[in-house]
Design an enzyme around this catalytic site. Structure first.
Site, PDB file in Angstrom:
ATOM      1  CD  GLU A  52      -1.247  -2.324   2.170  1.00  0.00           C
ATOM      2  OE1 GLU A  52      -0.047  -2.646   1.964  1.00  0.00           O
ATOM      3  OE2 GLU A  52      -1.968  -2.921   2.984  1.00  0.00           O
ATOM      4  CB  SER A 179      13.250 -41.669 -11.834  1.00  0.00           C
ATOM      5  OG  SER A 179      14.393 -40.991 -11.344  1.00  0.00           O
ATOM      6  CD1 TRP A 181      15.485 -36.109 -18.144  1.00  0.00           C
ATOM      7  CD2 TRP A 181      14.783 -35.855 -16.043  1.00  0.00           C
ATOM      8  NE1 TRP A 181      16.476 -35.455 -17.465  1.00  0.00           N
ATOM      9  CE2 TRP A 181      16.065 -35.283 -16.166  1.00  0.00           C
ATOM     10  CE3 TRP A 181      14.155 -35.812 -14.814  1.00  0.00           C
ATOM     11  CZ2 TRP A 181      16.716 -34.684 -15.102  1.00  0.00           C
ATOM     12  CZ3 TRP A 181      14.806 -35.208 -13.764  1.00  0.00           C
ATOM     13  CH2 TRP A 181      16.068 -34.650 -13.922  1.00  0.00           C
ATOM     14  NE  ARG A 195      13.323 -29.050  -7.411  1.00  0.00           N
ATOM     15  CZ  ARG A 195      14.255 -29.760  -8.048  1.00  0.00           C
ATOM     16  NH1 ARG A 195      15.191 -29.140  -8.763  1.00  0.00           N
ATOM     17  NH2 ARG A 195      14.253 -31.065  -7.965  1.00  0.00           N
ATOM     18  CG  ASP A 211      17.447 -39.234  -8.335  1.00  0.00           C
ATOM     19  OD1 ASP A 211      17.773 -40.313  -8.868  1.00  0.00           O
ATOM     20  OD2 ASP A 211      16.273 -38.908  -8.099  1.00  0.00           O
ATOM     21  CG  LEU A 215      16.941 -31.103  -3.976  1.00  0.00           C
ATOM     22  CD1 LEU A 215      16.891 -31.342  -2.460  1.00  0.00           C
ATOM     23  CD2 LEU A 215      15.796 -31.838  -4.653  1.00  0.00           C
ATOM     24  NE  ARG A 218      19.501 -27.744 -11.661  1.00  0.00           N
ATOM     25  CZ  ARG A 218      19.633 -29.038 -11.855  1.00  0.00           C
ATOM     26  NH1 ARG A 218      20.689 -29.500 -12.453  1.00  0.00           N
ATOM     27  NH2 ARG A 218      18.709 -29.881 -11.455  1.00  0.00           N
ATOM     28  CD  GLU A 307      11.392 -31.597  -5.860  1.00  0.00           C
ATOM     29  OE1 GLU A 307      11.819 -32.427  -6.678  1.00  0.00           O
ATOM     30  OE2 GLU A 307      11.516 -30.373  -6.002  1.00  0.00           O
ATOM     31  N   GLY A 309      11.440 -39.617  -1.897  1.00  0.00           N
ATOM     32  CA  GLY A 309      10.846 -40.566  -2.829  1.00  0.00           C
ATOM     33  C   GLY A 309       9.494 -41.101  -2.387  1.00  0.00           C
TER      34      GLY A 309
HETATM   35  C1  AOF Z   1       3.637  -7.402   4.382  1.00  0.00           C
HETATM   36  N1  AOF Z   1       3.541  -6.722   3.201  1.00  0.00           N
HETATM   37  O1  AOF Z   1       2.447  -5.437   1.776  1.00  0.00           O
HETATM   38  C2  AOF Z   1       1.361  -6.066   3.764  1.00  0.00           C
HETATM   39  C3  AOF Z   1       1.460  -6.790   4.990  1.00  0.00           C
HETATM   40  O2  AOF Z   1       6.364  -6.766  10.227  1.00  0.00           O
HETATM   41  P1  AOF Z   1       5.677  -6.009   9.145  1.00  0.00           P
HETATM   42  O3  AOF Z   1       5.503  -4.557   9.483  1.00  0.00           O
HETATM   43  O4  AOF Z   1       6.322  -6.169   7.793  1.00  0.00           O
HETATM   44  O5  AOF Z   1       4.176  -6.564   9.069  1.00  0.00           O
HETATM   45  C4  AOF Z   1       3.880  -7.816   8.529  1.00  0.00           C
HETATM   46  C5  AOF Z   1       2.371  -8.063   8.539  1.00  0.00           C
HETATM   47  O6  AOF Z   1       1.666  -6.972   7.951  1.00  0.00           O
HETATM   48  C6  AOF Z   1       1.975  -9.283   7.733  1.00  0.00           C
HETATM   49  O7  AOF Z   1       2.023 -10.445   8.495  1.00  0.00           O
HETATM   50  C7  AOF Z   1       0.546  -8.953   7.306  1.00  0.00           C
HETATM   51  O8  AOF Z   1      -0.343  -9.379   8.335  1.00  0.00           O
HETATM   52  C8  AOF Z   1       0.497  -7.419   7.250  1.00  0.00           C
HETATM   53  N2  AOF Z   1       0.433  -6.862   5.860  1.00  0.00           N
HETATM   54  N3  AOF Z   1       2.632  -7.428   5.233  1.00  0.00           N
HETATM   55  O9  AOF Z   1       4.664  -8.000   4.651  1.00  0.00           O
HETATM   56  C9  AOF Z   1       2.463  -6.040   2.849  1.00  0.00           C
HETATM   57  N4  AOF Z   1       0.270  -5.378   3.425  1.00  0.00           N
HETATM   58 ZN    ZN Z   2       0.861  -2.746   5.991  1.00  0.00          ZN
END
Ligand code: AOF
Ligand code: ZN
Length: 377
Positions: A52, A179, A181, A195, A211, A215, A218, A307, A309
């Site tokens: 915001e 496996s 691929w 991932r 394997d 992980l 890539r 992932e 086995g």
């Molecule tokens: C985010 N990003 O854009 C919005 C969040 O520790 P803070 O201040 O970064 O707050 C984290 C919390 O804020 C998060 O768990 C969520 O509930 C709220 N909104 N968080 O990281 C954002 N809008």
């Molecule tokens: Zn916020």
């Protein structure tokens, strides 16, 4: 431009935080005025400014009468960042500091309420200040992009995804264990995208020995997730990639509580590897439910991609630990081989794990199924 159109754009920009914001949510925000988008913002990295505030700061035009469209309820708490509600209300201030309802942001459209108890209350605070708030636009999509965050913030446990590449008749490898691929390039690319999205990828010791996987994602652009290896007896040699390559500091070895105190565990720790001790069940296997609680709470891991086995996947399915399952089904038949669910044995059709389709599509020549567990209601 409808609220849903603007929300679709907000969802799109939210994805720019993929792999960088955990354990916080991916959030996108757009500002709309006179039917067009005048600014966009997203949460870019953990601890950074919220979507915001990002959108408000990037606006180069007047905000008079604008609508803010945001995928998650604006926060109302002081965390690593100040409350977003303050930033929204600041657009409505007269020079003397009092609020003028007709100034600045006039309406806020929210995708979903914040499940984080510490941050809640933003919607009510905005309404009290005379802002019209609409809640629940494209809510299902907003929940989906933050399904990891929602589960972790409400339960402390990571969201667990299982993944398998199987033949039409359900095998992940030939009888001899070949496996690579079964699935094609596009399916493997999608698996790598998973991932890049999760906090951690988990495999059993047998898979590492067979394997020697890296992980990492890539085939797509993205960062290396943490790698979790299950090794009850701590017997893996240090020569495997997960234990000796340049990302080894991000590897986590899960072992028995007893072995976690051994000199072998200390040798791993000296390499920068994290060793986590968990209980061993009567069947001689690591208690994965306990492991998930530990890594969720202590390491802030919000999502895990299992992932393989077959033993590990079977165990997770049998114990109801998967929140989601991705199957890439290749148009090929093996007749015999290692079954995807080799260690599962349903006693009856009534007790067999059942799934519901979330999505079904093609990945090159393969079929990509996304399934959700059908939990008893
Ligand atoms: C985010 N990003 O854009 C919005 C969040 O520790 P803070 O201040 O970064 O707050 C984290 C919390 O804020 C998060 O768990 C969520 O509930 C709220 N909104 N968080 O990281 C954002 N809008
Ligand atoms: Zn916020």
């Amino acid at each position: 431009m409808t609220d849903a159109d603007a929300m679709r754009r907000a969802l799109h920009v939210a994805l720019r935080g993929t792999g960088k914001v955990s354990p916080n949510p991916r959030v996108g925000c757009v500002l709309v005025r006179d039917g067009r988008i005048i600014s966009e913002g997203w949460h870019d990295h953990y601890g950074g400014i919220h979507a915001e505030v990002h959108a408000l700061r990037r606006a180069s035009e007047s905000l008079e009468g604008a609508t803010m469209v945001v995928t998650l309820e604006p926060c109302n708490h002081q965390g690593k960042q100040p409350p977003c509600t303050d930033a929204i209300l600041a657009t409505k201030q007269r020079p003397d500091g009092t609020l003028d309802p007709s100034r600045g942001i006039r309406r806020v459209v929210v995708g979903m309420r914040d499940p984080n108890p510490q941050a809640q209350g933003g919607i009510e605070r905005l309404q009290q200040a005379g802002i019209e708030v609409t809640v629940g636009v494209l809510e299902a999509e907003c929940r989906w992009i933050n399904r990891f965050f929602v589960k972790h913030v409400t339960t402390g446990m990571p969201y667990v995804i299982g993944k398998g590449a199987i033949s039409l008749d359900g095998f992940i490898a030939t009888r001899e264990g070949q496996s690579q691929w079964i699935s094609g390039e596009e399916a493997r690319r999608r698996a790598h995208a998973l991932r890049a999205e999760v906090d951690a990828v988990l495999v059993g010791r047998a898979t590492v020995e067979r394997d020697n996987p890296h992980l990492g994602p890539r085939l797509v652009r993205g960062r290396m997730p943490r790698r979790i290896v299950l090794d009850t007896g701590l017997r893996l040699s240090m020569n495997y990639r997960v234990l000796c390559d340049e990302h080894r500091m991000r590897t986590i070895v899960a072992t028995s509580r007893e072995r976690a105190e051994s000199s072998a565990a200390d040798a791993l720790r000296r390499e920068g590897i994290t060793v986590v001790g968990v209980s061993v069940t009567s069947a001689g296997r690591l208690a994965l439910d306990e492991l998930f609680v530990t890594i969720g709470k202590e390491l802030s891991i919000t999502s895990v991609l299992v992932e393989g086995g077959a033993q590990v996947l079977s165990w997770c399915i049998e114990h109801g630990l998967l929140d989601e399952l991705h199957l890439f089904v290749a148009p090929m038949m093996l007749g015999q081989g290692i079954s995807f669910t080799a260690a599962l044995s349903a006693q009856s059709l009534q007790s067999a794990p059942r799934w519901q389709y979330h999505a079904l599509g093609r990945a090159g020549d393969d079929t990509h199924l996304i399934l959700l567990p059908q939990r008893p209601s």
